[in-house]
Design an enzyme around this catalytic site. Sequence first.
Site, short mmCIF file in Angstrom:
data_model
loop_
_atom_site.label_atom_id
_atom_site.label_comp_id
_atom_site.label_asym_id
_atom_site.label_seq_id
_atom_site.Cartn_x
_atom_site.Cartn_y
_atom_site.Cartn_z
N CYS A 168 -55.13 71.96 52.29
CA CYS A 168 -54.15 71.76 53.37
C CYS A 168 -53.99 70.26 53.60
O CYS A 168 -53.62 69.53 52.68
CB CYS A 168 -54.63 72.52 54.61
N ASP A 225 -45.21 79.67 50.48
CA ASP A 225 -45.66 78.76 51.54
C ASP A 225 -44.44 78.11 52.18
O ASP A 225 -43.80 77.24 51.59
CB ASP A 225 -46.56 77.69 50.92
N HIS A 261 -49.45 79.74 52.24
CA HIS A 261 -50.31 78.59 52.48
C HIS A 261 -51.73 79.09 52.75
O HIS A 261 -51.94 80.18 53.24
CB HIS A 261 -49.79 77.81 53.69
#
Length: 293
Positions: A168, A225, A261
Site C-alpha cells: 500500500c 483496485d 487493493h
Amino acid sequence: MDGDNISFDQIVSRRRALLGSAALGTTFALAAQPIQAQTMIVTPSDGLAAGTVQVKTKDGKEMMAYRAMPASGTGFGTILVVQEIFGVHAHIADICRRFAKVGYYAIAPDLYFRKGDATKVSDIQTLMKDFVSQTPDEQVMNDLDSTAAFAKGEGKADATKLGITGFCWGGRIAWLYDAHNPAIKAAVAWYGPLGYKPSANTPNNPPDVVKQLHGPVLGLYGGADPGIPQEQVEKMRAALKDSGNPAAAKSQIHVYPDAPHAFNADYRPSYRKEAAEDGWKRCLAWFKANGVT
C-alpha cells in the site's frame, strides 16, 4: 479458530501468547478493523530472533522497528519491509517473520513514529491527514537509510544483499527508495500508489523516478483496485520501458485481474488467497534472482 470474525482483544491475546508482549507488531491497527480470523496467517517465532529494536535516525531520534531473522547464523540477505498506512502492526511483523523463516533478515521501521502511534488511530481519514500527508518522502528515505545501517551494524545481515518491499503506502515507498539508494539490489512493490497528487512532502511518483532505479522492481497490482486505475499501471509500464535505464527495463509489473487493493492483507476482507500466495512466491523468486539471498 472458527470462520467468524473475532474481537480485537481476542486477536491481541492470541498474538501475545505466541510472540510475547513486545511493544511493536503485536496488535492490529484500530483503523484496519474488523479482523478476518478465518484467513489470518500467524507465523510463529520459533527458530527466530524476533522482536522490537531501536534504530538511531539521522536526526538523532530513536525509532522503533520490528526485526526478525534466523536465530543462528550470519550473512542473511536483508529485506527492508515498509508498512501499510496503518503503521507497523501485527500483519507487518508477521511479514518480517515470514521472510526470516526462509533465511532473511527482515526489518520494518515505524516510519510514522514522529507523529505518534498509527496503530491507535481508529479512522483512515485521520491517518491520511495527520500521518501519511505529514510524513515527507525525504524523511522516509533518511529513516530507511538509518534502518539499513542498523541492520549492517548488528553484524548478522549481509549489507551487500539489500532489498526492499512495501505494501500500500509502503509499495510506493519501495519504488522511491529503490531510486534513492544505490545499494538496493531489488524491490517488490505490493499495490503501491502510482499517482499521488504532488505536494511539498510528496513531490514525486514512481513514474517520475524510473531513470534513477538502481535495482529491478517487481510491481504486484490488483486489476480491481479502484484507487490505482489500470491506466496508471499501464503508464508505469510505459515509463519503465522507455526510460533507457537497465534496472527499469528489467523491472516487471504483474496484475491479478480480479484482485482488489490489499489482496495480500490476510487479516482483512480484501484478502485473495490465490493472488497472495502467487505474489509471495514471485516476491521470493524475484529477490533470489536479483542477488538478495
